[in-house]
Scaffold this motif. Sequence first.
Motif, PDB file in Angstrom:
ATOM      1  N   SER A   3       0.906  -1.758   0.143  1.00 23.89           N
ATOM      2  CA  SER A   3       0.030  -0.416   0.014  1.00 23.89           C
ATOM      3  C   SER A   3       1.078   0.953   0.066  1.00 23.89           C
ATOM      4  CB  SER A   3      -0.947   0.382   1.326  1.00 23.89           C
ATOM      5  OG  SER A   3       0.006   0.052   2.205  1.00 23.89           O
ATOM      6  N   ASN A   4       0.069   2.508   0.057  1.00 22.50           N
ATOM      7  CA  ASN A   4       0.661   3.377  -0.079  1.00 22.50           C
ATOM      8  C   ASN A   4       1.808   4.150   1.466  1.00 22.50           C
ATOM      9  OD1 ASN A   4       0.443   4.348  -2.984  1.00 22.50           O
ATOM     10  ND2 ASN A   4      -1.171   5.194  -2.139  1.00 22.50           N
ATOM     11  N   GLU A   5       1.423   3.633   2.159  1.00 23.15           N
ATOM     12  CA  GLU A   5       1.859   3.487   3.648  1.00 23.15           C
ATOM     13  C   GLU A   5       3.045   2.904   3.989  1.00 23.15           C
ATOM     14  OE1 GLU A   5      -1.857   2.070   5.233  1.00 23.15           O
ATOM     15  OE2 GLU A   5      -1.987   3.705   3.434  1.00 23.15           O
ATOM     16  N   LEU A   6       3.856   2.254   3.145  1.00 16.02           N
ATOM     17  CA  LEU A   6       4.979   1.131   2.961  1.00 16.02           C
ATOM     18  C   LEU A   6       6.202   2.385   2.487  1.00 16.02           C
ATOM     19  CD1 LEU A   6       4.007  -2.477   2.427  1.00 16.02           C
ATOM     20  CD2 LEU A   6       4.316  -1.882   4.575  1.00 16.02           C
ATOM     21  N   SER A   7       6.790   2.596   3.402  1.00 16.98           N
ATOM     22  CA  SER A   7       8.128   3.490   2.238  1.00 16.98           C
ATOM     23  C   SER A   7       7.985   2.380   0.883  1.00 16.98           C
ATOM     24  CB  SER A   7       9.532   2.973   2.910  1.00 16.98           C
ATOM     25  OG  SER A   7      10.195   2.415   3.382  1.00 16.98           O
ATOM     26  N   TRP A   8       9.552   2.907  -0.500  1.00 15.86           N
ATOM     27  CA  TRP A   8       8.891   2.532  -1.762  1.00 15.86           C
ATOM     28  C   TRP A   8      10.275   1.035  -1.364  1.00 15.86           C
ATOM     29  CZ3 TRP A   8      14.897   1.585  -3.182  1.00 15.86           C
ATOM     30  CH2 TRP A   8      15.411   2.526  -2.483  1.00 15.86           C
ATOM     31  N   TYR A   9      10.976   1.747  -0.287  1.00 14.73           N
ATOM     32  CA  TYR A   9      12.354  -0.130  -0.325  1.00 14.73           C
ATOM     33  C   TYR A   9      11.082  -1.410  -0.008  1.00 14.73           C
ATOM     34  CZ  TYR A   9      13.332   1.742   4.065  1.00 14.73           C
ATOM     35  OH  TYR A   9      12.851   2.325   5.069  1.00 14.73           O
ATOM     36  N   TRP A  61      -1.673   2.970 -15.497  1.00 12.43           N
ATOM     37  CA  TRP A  61      -2.616   4.030 -14.127  1.00 12.43           C
ATOM     38  C   TRP A  61      -3.100   5.765 -15.133  1.00 12.43           C
ATOM     39  CZ3 TRP A  61      -1.194   8.773 -11.990  1.00 12.43           C
ATOM     40  CH2 TRP A  61      -0.628   9.470 -10.900  1.00 12.43           C
ATOM     41  N   ALA A  62      -2.111   5.905 -15.316  1.00  5.43           N
ATOM     42  CA  ALA A  62      -2.285   7.087 -16.078  1.00  5.43           C
ATOM     43  C   ALA A  62      -3.711   7.044 -16.889  1.00  5.43           C
ATOM     44  CB  ALA A  62      -0.742   7.848 -16.994  1.00  5.43           C
ATOM     45  N   ILE A  63      -3.899   6.571 -17.807  1.00  7.45           N
ATOM     46  CA  ILE A  63      -5.340   5.645 -18.602  1.00  7.45           C
ATOM     47  C   ILE A  63      -6.683   5.605 -17.135  1.00  7.45           C
ATOM     48  CG2 ILE A  63      -6.659   4.165 -20.020  1.00  7.45           C
ATOM     49  CD1 ILE A  63      -4.470   3.214 -21.676  1.00  7.45           C
ATOM     50  N   TYR A  64      -5.985   4.623 -16.319  1.00 11.03           N
ATOM     51  CA  TYR A  64      -7.285   4.491 -15.526  1.00 11.03           C
ATOM     52  C   TYR A  64      -7.354   5.351 -14.029  1.00 11.03           C
ATOM     53  CZ  TYR A  64     -10.337   1.760 -11.912  1.00 11.03           C
ATOM     54  OH  TYR A  64     -10.740   1.726 -10.446  1.00 11.03           O
ATOM     55  N   ASN A  65      -6.704   7.039 -14.294  1.00 14.61           N
ATOM     56  CA  ASN A  65      -6.838   7.812 -13.407  1.00 14.61           C
ATOM     57  C   ASN A  65      -7.039   9.122 -14.110  1.00 14.61           C
ATOM     58  OD1 ASN A  65      -6.390   7.181 -10.526  1.00 14.61           O
ATOM     59  ND2 ASN A  65      -4.480   5.882 -11.134  1.00 14.61           N
ATOM     60  N   PHE A  66      -6.862   9.265 -14.938  1.00 10.77           N
ATOM     61  CA  PHE A  66      -7.143  10.527 -15.756  1.00 10.77           C
ATOM     62  C   PHE A  66      -7.851  10.174 -17.381  1.00 10.77           C
ATOM     63  CE2 PHE A  66      -2.009  11.230 -14.826  1.00 10.77           C
ATOM     64  CZ  PHE A  66      -2.909  12.172 -14.122  1.00 10.77           C
ATOM     65  N   LEU A  67      -8.457   8.977 -17.655  1.00 11.75           N
ATOM     66  CA  LEU A  67      -9.237   8.472 -18.422  1.00 11.75           C
ATOM     67  C   LEU A  67     -10.589   8.218 -17.788  1.00 11.75           C
ATOM     68  CD1 LEU A  67      -9.296   9.130 -20.905  1.00 11.75           C
ATOM     69  CD2 LEU A  67      -8.233   7.516 -22.479  1.00 11.75           C
ATOM     70  N   LEU A  68     -10.250   6.968 -16.484  1.00 11.48           N
ATOM     71  CA  LEU A  68     -11.237   6.332 -17.130  1.00 11.48           C
ATOM     72  C   LEU A  68     -12.082   6.880 -15.850  1.00 11.48           C
ATOM     73  CD1 LEU A  68     -10.048   2.300 -17.649  1.00 11.48           C
ATOM     74  CD2 LEU A  68     -11.100   3.835 -18.886  1.00 11.48           C
ATOM     75  N   VAL A  69     -11.405   6.710 -14.816  1.00 12.80           N
ATOM     76  CA  VAL A  69     -12.388   7.142 -13.453  1.00 12.80           C
ATOM     77  C   VAL A  69     -12.610   8.572 -13.574  1.00 12.80           C
ATOM     78  CG1 VAL A  69     -11.938   8.009 -10.898  1.00 12.80           C
ATOM     79  CG2 VAL A  69     -10.509   6.439 -11.739  1.00 12.80           C
ATOM     80  N   PRO A  70     -12.273   9.473 -13.740  1.00 12.30           N
ATOM     81  CA  PRO A  70     -13.034  10.887 -14.152  1.00 12.30           C
ATOM     82  C   PRO A  70     -14.532  10.313 -15.409  1.00 12.30           C
ATOM     83  CG  PRO A  70     -10.089  10.888 -15.270  1.00 12.30           C
ATOM     84  CD  PRO A  70     -11.018   9.753 -14.832  1.00 12.30           C
ATOM     85  N   ALA A 124      -0.498  -5.004 -13.883  1.00 14.11           N
ATOM     86  CA  ALA A 124      -1.274  -2.956 -14.464  1.00 14.11           C
ATOM     87  C   ALA A 124      -2.736  -3.096 -12.928  1.00 14.11           C
ATOM     88  CB  ALA A 124      -1.629  -3.318 -15.283  1.00 14.11           C
ATOM     89  N   PHE A 125      -2.980  -4.259 -13.275  1.00  6.62           N
ATOM     90  CA  PHE A 125      -4.967  -4.618 -12.667  1.00  6.62           C
ATOM     91  C   PHE A 125      -3.891  -4.253 -10.528  1.00  6.62           C
ATOM     92  CE2 PHE A 125      -6.439  -7.358 -15.957  1.00  6.62           C
ATOM     93  CZ  PHE A 125      -7.519  -6.026 -15.925  1.00  6.62           C
ATOM     94  N   LEU A 126      -2.965  -4.936 -10.118  1.00  6.76           N
ATOM     95  CA  LEU A 126      -2.497  -4.817  -8.788  1.00  6.76           C
ATOM     96  C   LEU A 126      -2.692  -3.820  -8.532  1.00  6.76           C
ATOM     97  CD1 LEU A 126      -0.504  -8.970  -8.808  1.00  6.76           C
ATOM     98  CD2 LEU A 126      -2.768  -7.955  -7.886  1.00  6.76           C
ATOM     99  N   SER A 127      -1.560  -3.045  -9.294  1.00  7.75           N
ATOM    100  CA  SER A 127      -1.164  -1.743  -8.505  1.00  7.75           C
ATOM    101  C   SER A 127      -2.505  -0.970  -8.475  1.00  7.75           C
ATOM    102  CB  SER A 127      -0.401  -1.046  -9.271  1.00  7.75           C
ATOM    103  OG  SER A 127      -0.874  -1.027 -11.111  1.00  7.75           O
ATOM    104  N   ILE A 128      -3.505  -1.328  -9.625  1.00  5.54           N
ATOM    105  CA  ILE A 128      -4.667  -0.579  -9.430  1.00  5.54           C
ATOM    106  C   ILE A 128      -5.311  -0.812  -8.213  1.00  5.54           C
ATOM    107  CG2 ILE A 128      -6.637  -0.148 -11.010  1.00  5.54           C
ATOM    108  CD1 ILE A 128      -4.539   1.283 -12.056  1.00  5.54           C
ATOM    109  N   ASP A 129      -5.647  -2.094  -8.421  1.00  3.91           N
ATOM    110  CA  ASP A 129      -6.347  -2.800  -6.734  1.00  3.91           C
ATOM    111  C   ASP A 129      -5.498  -2.090  -5.309  1.00  3.91           C
ATOM    112  OD1 ASP A 129      -7.963  -3.878  -8.464  1.00  3.91           O
ATOM    113  OD2 ASP A 129      -7.326  -5.983  -8.056  1.00  3.91           O
ATOM    114  N   TYR A 130      -4.478  -2.105  -5.746  1.00  6.39           N
ATOM    115  CA  TYR A 130      -3.525  -1.912  -4.586  1.00  6.39           C
ATOM    116  C   TYR A 130      -3.805   0.023  -3.957  1.00  6.39           C
ATOM    117  CZ  TYR A 130      -1.749  -5.916  -4.197  1.00  6.39           C
ATOM    118  OH  TYR A 130      -1.436  -7.002  -3.815  1.00  6.39           O
ATOM    119  N   ARG A 131      -4.208   0.407  -5.067  1.00  5.00           N
ATOM    120  CA  ARG A 131      -4.187   1.986  -5.262  1.00  5.00           C
ATOM    121  C   ARG A 131      -2.884   2.870  -5.196  1.00  5.00           C
ATOM    122  NH1 ARG A 131      -9.589   2.045  -4.839  1.00  5.00           N
ATOM    123  NH2 ARG A 131     -11.272   0.790  -4.416  1.00  5.00           N
ATOM    124  N   LEU A 132      -2.716   2.258  -5.672  1.00  2.65           N
ATOM    125  CA  LEU A 132      -1.012   2.772  -5.645  1.00  2.65           C
ATOM    126  C   LEU A 132      -0.735   4.756  -6.363  1.00  2.65           C
ATOM    127  CD1 LEU A 132       1.366  -0.437  -6.169  1.00  2.65           C
ATOM    128  CD2 LEU A 132       0.892   0.835  -3.778  1.00  2.65           C
TER     129      LEU A 132
END
Lengths: 197, 199
Positions: A3-9, A61-70, A124-132
């Motif tokens: 999830s986003n709370e974890l640090s990158w490493y 990520w870009a397609i999902y957040n800038f095109l599909l969600v809006p 691609a699906f998993l990174s969307i599902d995890y809301r990264l």
Amino acid sequence: MVSNELSWYFILLSALLVNNIVLIRFLALCSFFGVSNKVETAVGMGIAVMFVMVMACAMSWAIYNFLLVPYNLEFLRTAAFILSIASLVQLEELYIRKMLPALYKQMGIFLPLITTNCAILGAAFLSIDYRLNFINTIVYAVGVSGGYILAIVLFAGIRQRVALAPVPHYFKGYPIAFITASLMSLAFLGFSHLFGL
Amino acid sequence: MRAWEEFKKGIFKENPVLILVIGLCPALAVSSSANDGLGMGIASTFVLVMSSLVISILRKLIPSEIRIPIFIIIISTFVTIIDYTMQAYQPELYANLGVFVPLIVVNCLVLGRAEAYAYKNGAWLSFLDALGMGLGFAFTLTLLGTIREIFGNGTLTLFNIEMINFGEGFKSALIMIMPPGAFLTLGFLMALQKKITEK
């Protein structure tokens, strides 16, 4: 879970070892068994996958957040992602053939195979599902594809040895490969709950 | 007679998982219980049959240069249908199958049958070919799930009905429902299949 709370490493480590895409998550098995007869081809395939996966995850990520969600079009994500990945692979093939002929010679034959490599679409699906977020998506894609390279190169090394070993008749070929993969998977299971991931 | 052959071949002689070694990802990932394996098998069969049928009907209209993107659009339409249907009516199963439901779209089995069979043959034969392949796939997944669930958990549940339960005293080999068990079971099944066919 990533999830986003974890640090990158930790995201990188989780994708690389704890939730290894091939041996724990069962993605990209066709190429894992298909092109792992030699270490050199395994390395070529691994690099090609990493290259495509990072770009495909960023683009999805870009397609999902800038095109599909809006426009409330989330139900189109399956079709949108697979088509954009297929065209991305085509574009990359053209570009590499023109600009980097040496690299094309090494990984060219693997590029068309990658469209149906389910690890790309899966990541691609998993990174969307995890809301990264965007940065974490890139880190996640690098980790996942690194895990793929690690698994397939190690597996190819073992298979080269197994090819020379005395194997019971009915286990020759695929059956012994699956049992080898099972033992590798057992080893990777040892990483589970590493740092509480 | 030919129709029967086309239907039958997918179930054993050209079984997608055991002989052709395609569609491995869902076969290994969702077969930790018989019920999940069966659910995945049915979902894939639906996508395979419907997309093969549509592609074989439209095969004269699809230009061969751009056939792959067209196949993918047709397949992803049916994947989206099954994705949302399952989410609505079988939420528990959907949660277990997870990301593997949308990933039916890249299952080599579906695109492979479209390319190798449906694009070259009529609707009736393509329908039978897809149905046979789909049932062979579903059968293998259920078999894998059955073996893994019995050894790994001491239970067997099919169609959400509990069929076998060895109870508390059963010492299960937990490894069978974990990832290594999937590779191991399929390895032994393939060896067994080789032994049967070579006799």
